[in-house]
Enzyme design. Structure first.
Site, PDB file in Angstrom:
ATOM      1  N   LYS A  51      24.147  62.064  48.887  1.00  0.00           N
ATOM      2  CA  LYS A  51      24.772  61.385  47.742  1.00  0.00           C
ATOM      3  C   LYS A  51      24.153  60.008  47.523  1.00  0.00           C
ATOM      4  O   LYS A  51      23.820  59.644  46.394  1.00  0.00           O
ATOM      5  CB  LYS A  51      26.274  61.235  48.004  1.00  0.00           C
ATOM      6  CG  LYS A  51      26.966  60.286  47.031  1.00  0.00           C
ATOM      7  CD  LYS A  51      28.435  60.127  47.348  1.00  0.00           C
ATOM      8  CE  LYS A  51      28.779  59.034  48.313  1.00  0.00           C
ATOM      9  NZ  LYS A  51      28.816  57.676  47.781  1.00  0.00           N
ATOM     10  N   ASN A  52      23.987  59.265  48.608  1.00  0.00           N
ATOM     11  CA  ASN A  52      23.540  57.875  48.457  1.00  0.00           C
ATOM     12  C   ASN A  52      22.047  57.748  48.128  1.00  0.00           C
ATOM     13  O   ASN A  52      21.567  56.660  47.835  1.00  0.00           O
ATOM     14  CB  ASN A  52      23.875  57.056  49.709  1.00  0.00           C
ATOM     15  CG  ASN A  52      25.363  56.771  49.799  1.00  0.00           C
ATOM     16  OD1 ASN A  52      26.115  57.078  48.883  1.00  0.00           O
ATOM     17  ND2 ASN A  52      25.781  56.177  50.914  1.00  0.00           N
ATOM     18  N   ARG A 110      34.462  63.147  46.013  1.00  0.00           N
ATOM     19  CA  ARG A 110      33.491  62.184  45.474  1.00  0.00           C
ATOM     20  C   ARG A 110      32.185  62.226  46.263  1.00  0.00           C
ATOM     21  O   ARG A 110      31.122  61.950  45.714  1.00  0.00           O
ATOM     22  CB  ARG A 110      34.050  60.762  45.574  1.00  0.00           C
ATOM     23  CG  ARG A 110      35.161  60.491  44.599  1.00  0.00           C
ATOM     24  CD  ARG A 110      35.530  59.059  44.620  1.00  0.00           C
ATOM     25  NE  ARG A 110      34.394  58.230  44.222  1.00  0.00           N
ATOM     26  CZ  ARG A 110      34.458  56.943  44.004  1.00  0.00           C
ATOM     27  NH1 ARG A 110      35.598  56.317  44.147  1.00  0.00           N
ATOM     28  NH2 ARG A 110      33.400  56.268  43.651  1.00  0.00           N
ATOM     29  N   ARG A 132      33.418  43.937  47.471  1.00  0.00           N
ATOM     30  CA  ARG A 132      32.094  44.414  47.073  1.00  0.00           C
ATOM     31  C   ARG A 132      31.523  43.717  45.830  1.00  0.00           C
ATOM     32  O   ARG A 132      31.383  44.317  44.765  1.00  0.00           O
ATOM     33  CB  ARG A 132      32.119  45.934  46.883  1.00  0.00           C
ATOM     34  CG  ARG A 132      32.583  46.631  48.120  1.00  0.00           C
ATOM     35  CD  ARG A 132      32.618  48.122  47.983  1.00  0.00           C
ATOM     36  NE  ARG A 132      31.337  48.746  48.238  1.00  0.00           N
ATOM     37  CZ  ARG A 132      31.152  50.054  48.288  1.00  0.00           C
ATOM     38  NH1 ARG A 132      32.151  50.867  48.084  1.00  0.00           N
ATOM     39  NH2 ARG A 132      29.975  50.559  48.538  1.00  0.00           N
ATOM     40  N   CYS A 155      36.837  47.872  45.473  1.00  0.00           N
ATOM     41  CA  CYS A 155      37.313  49.226  45.734  1.00  0.00           C
ATOM     42  C   CYS A 155      38.151  49.157  46.993  1.00  0.00           C
ATOM     43  O   CYS A 155      38.282  48.090  47.588  1.00  0.00           O
ATOM     44  CB  CYS A 155      36.155  50.198  45.870  1.00  0.00           C
ATOM     45  SG  CYS A 155      35.161  49.891  47.314  1.00  0.00           S
ATOM     46  N   ASP A 172      29.403  53.981  57.208  1.00  0.00           N
ATOM     47  CA  ASP A 172      29.895  55.234  56.628  1.00  0.00           C
ATOM     48  C   ASP A 172      30.235  56.288  57.688  1.00  0.00           C
ATOM     49  O   ASP A 172      30.731  57.365  57.344  1.00  0.00           O
ATOM     50  CB  ASP A 172      28.854  55.820  55.650  1.00  0.00           C
ATOM     51  CG  ASP A 172      28.815  55.052  54.340  1.00  0.00           C
ATOM     52  OD1 ASP A 172      29.683  54.188  54.122  1.00  0.00           O
ATOM     53  OD2 ASP A 172      27.898  55.304  53.524  1.00  0.00           O
TER      54      ASP A 172
HETATM   55  C1  UD1 Z   1      25.871  51.462  49.980  1.00  0.00           C
HETATM   56  C2  UD1 Z   1      26.381  52.879  50.113  1.00  0.00           C
HETATM   57  C3  UD1 Z   1      27.684  52.911  50.900  1.00  0.00           C
HETATM   58  C4  UD1 Z   1      27.499  52.204  52.240  1.00  0.00           C
HETATM   59  C5  UD1 Z   1      26.903  50.814  52.058  1.00  0.00           C
HETATM   60  C6  UD1 Z   1      26.576  50.123  53.367  1.00  0.00           C
HETATM   61  C7  UD1 Z   1      25.547  53.914  48.077  1.00  0.00           C
HETATM   62  C8  UD1 Z   1      25.872  54.546  46.775  1.00  0.00           C
HETATM   63  N1  UD1 Z   1      26.596  53.420  48.779  1.00  0.00           N
HETATM   64  O1  UD1 Z   1      26.852  50.736  49.235  1.00  0.00           O
HETATM   65  O2  UD1 Z   1      28.057  54.282  51.113  1.00  0.00           O
HETATM   66  O3  UD1 Z   1      28.773  52.089  52.884  1.00  0.00           O
HETATM   67  O4  UD1 Z   1      25.699  50.897  51.298  1.00  0.00           O
HETATM   68  O5  UD1 Z   1      25.722  50.896  54.133  1.00  0.00           O
HETATM   69  O6  UD1 Z   1      24.409  53.888  48.500  1.00  0.00           O
HETATM   70  N2  UD1 Z   1      27.555  42.593  49.125  1.00  0.00           N
HETATM   71  C9  UD1 Z   1      27.703  41.336  48.580  1.00  0.00           C
HETATM   72  N3  UD1 Z   1      27.040  41.063  47.422  1.00  0.00           N
HETATM   73  C10 UD1 Z   1      26.244  41.977  46.786  1.00  0.00           C
HETATM   74  C11 UD1 Z   1      26.095  43.247  47.357  1.00  0.00           C
HETATM   75  C12 UD1 Z   1      26.762  43.537  48.531  1.00  0.00           C
HETATM   76  O7  UD1 Z   1      28.407  40.495  49.120  1.00  0.00           O
HETATM   77  O8  UD1 Z   1      25.667  41.655  45.729  1.00  0.00           O
HETATM   78  C13 UD1 Z   1      28.287  42.937  50.368  1.00  0.00           C
HETATM   79  C14 UD1 Z   1      29.299  44.048  50.137  1.00  0.00           C
HETATM   80  O9  UD1 Z   1      30.514  43.554  49.641  1.00  0.00           O
HETATM   81  C15 UD1 Z   1      29.439  44.630  51.513  1.00  0.00           C
HETATM   82  C16 UD1 Z   1      28.027  44.475  52.094  1.00  0.00           C
HETATM   83  O10 UD1 Z   1      27.373  43.477  51.294  1.00  0.00           O
HETATM   84  O11 UD1 Z   1      30.348  43.896  52.273  1.00  0.00           O
HETATM   85  C17 UD1 Z   1      27.209  45.746  52.063  1.00  0.00           C
HETATM   86  O12 UD1 Z   1      27.076  46.192  50.739  1.00  0.00           O
HETATM   87  P1  UD1 Z   1      25.835  47.053  50.225  1.00  0.00           P
HETATM   88  O13 UD1 Z   1      24.845  47.205  51.305  1.00  0.00           O
HETATM   89  O14 UD1 Z   1      25.401  46.460  48.929  1.00  0.00           O
HETATM   90  O15 UD1 Z   1      26.521  48.444  49.957  1.00  0.00           O
HETATM   91  P2  UD1 Z   1      26.491  49.299  48.640  1.00  0.00           P
HETATM   92  O16 UD1 Z   1      25.116  49.342  48.091  1.00  0.00           O
HETATM   93  O17 UD1 Z   1      27.618  48.925  47.764  1.00  0.00           O
END
Ligand code: UD1
Length: 419
Positions: A25-26, A400, A125, A120, A308
């Protein structure tokens, strides 16, 4: 088995047999978003037909890219029209990963208007790291009335240091950079296997992305990308969930198509806990009726232990002997499965970002509710190990991100039905 409103699991059956993992999925979500960048007609294969994937297909169609599910878990893409600038509110708020379209729309048109994805269940996030990256590439950003407006006369390559190796920000900036003028260097980039898959897809379409899978990624902007057929990698979270299902039921399961190097920290931790694991060229076998011992885990960006897989591993610790500590460093609110596991007899205490699990040897069946995707998998795993019947509500979260998990477990002998 159609996924209905709840699952009934009668635990205690050691799982046996072979199961094939679905596409990730990711990896599918960013690769489908990247189809906005990639012109032509082509097929993305091994796409798991999940609710989040359907949301992304709707998003692509609403933006002017024709995207259609075809037989055999493929998606046919026809990208030959003008790209629209505005991502629909209902799609972005339904799925945070919809924000992946921001970088591609910007790169194709120079103007993107995308609703703020919001928080979420597992945490707030934010998207500040994505936006900081775009800003460095010459994008003016304003946030008004719940929309992020991004405008640039010329998307330009830049040297970008990510304050945290965010998976989404790395992917969004990487996608934008493929059509920017000049060279972009992303430092402190995320290194997850899904980043490599996205880079491989982009490169197959004519992009120049080097270093994906390391902390420095270099992208030379190109004037156009043209698509070729591409197949998505197996889902390492589904693989990991099935591995724990084998270990927690003291079964013997071969997960065909699984890549061990994508799930190395879980292999290490399961072995440390006493499970037997063989890595083969074409998959991973988890077996051995050994008693499980408690171990500690701490979630980290790849190659650390994946957040995850945290909830699912906690279910295993509930039935292990001794005390295990789970430290969640990535998301601030990812312990919602704890109260549900306690309903099944688990002994868990949460102290801020740590959960201390005193193994109880045997859980018992109860009525439990899924609060988020991976928590759902954790409750199913607990139900497989518990004595008696577990009723799992809230399956809308599970569909999902897991393709056919109840059926896959049933094919391994699990006593699991839906109603
Ligand atoms: C992706 C995965 C999700 C996984 C996560 C961490 C997908 C679709 N989802 O989510 O399943 O749990 O990686 O491995 O690929 N953050 C900020 N600012 C930002 C972006 C992120 O503060 O602009 C923080 C987030 O709130 C979180 C952490 O960084 O606490 C990790 O987020 P991120 O690595 O961006 O995860 P996702 O891409 O949302």
């Amino acid at each position: 088995m159609p996924t209905k409103s709840r699952l009934f699991i009668t635990g205690g059956v050691p799982l046996q047999g072979t199961v094939v993992s679905s596409g990730a999925k990711n990896a599918a979500l960013p690769i489908l978003a990247a189809c906005i960048l990639v012109k032509g007609q082509y097929t993305i294969k091994n796409v798991p037909p999940l609710k989040d994937v359907m949301t992304m297909l709707k998003m692509l169609n609403s933006l002017g890219v024709r995207a259609e599910l075809i037989q055999g878990n493929g998606v046919m893409i026809i990208n030959d029209r003008k790209i629209r600038h505005i991502a629909p509110y209902e799609l972005v708020t339904a799925m945070r990963a919809s924000f992946f379209v921001a970088g591609p729309i910007l790169a194709r048109t120079g103007f993107a208007k995308v609703p703020l994805p919001g928080g979420c269940a597992i945490g707030t996030r934010p998207i500040d790291i994505h936006l900081k990256g775009f800003k460095s590439m010459g994008v003016d950003i304003s946030v008004e009335h719940g929309f992020v407006q991004m405008l640039t006369q010329q998307l330009t390559g830049a040297r970008i240091y990510l304050d945290f190796p965010s998976v989404g920000a790395t992917e969004n900036v990487m996608m934008a950079a493929t059509l920017a003028v000049g060279t972009t260097i992303i430092e402190n980039a995320a290194q997850e296997p899904e980043i490599i898959d996205l880079a491989n897809f982009l490169n197959s379409a004519g992009a120049s992305v080097k270093g994906a899978g390391t902390s420095t990624i270099t992208i030379e902007g190109q004037s156009e990308l043209r698509g070729q057929n591409y197949a998505i990698i197996p889902d390492r979270v589904e693989v990991g969930t099935l591995m724990i299902a084998a270990a927690i039921t003291k079964g013997d399961v071969f997960i065909e198509g699984a890549y061990a190097d994508h799930i190395e920290p879980l292999i290490r931790k399961l072995k440390e806990a006493g499970a037997s694991i063989d890595v083969h060229n074409n998959g991973i076998r988890v077996y051995g009726g050994n008693e499980l011992n408690s171990v500690d885990i701490e979630t980290m960006p790849f190659p650390g232990f994946p957040t995850d897989m945290q909830a699912q591993f906690m279910s295993l610790l509930c039935v292990a002997s001794g005390t295990g500590i789970v430290t969640e460093t990535i998301f601030e609110n990812r312990f919602m499965h704890v109260n549900e596991l306690i309903r099944m007899g688990a002994n868990i205490r949460v102290d801020q970002r740590q959960a201390i699990i005193q193994g109880v040897g045997q859980l018992y069946g109860a009525e439990v509710k899924i609060t988020d995707l991976r928590a759902g998998a954790a409750l199913i795993l607990a139900g497989l190990a518990a004595s008696g019947k577990t009723s799992v509500y809230g399956l809308e979260h599970l569909i999902r991100g897991y393709h056919d998990l109840p059926n896959k477990l049933q094919s391994l002998g699990a006593n699991i039905t839906s109603q």
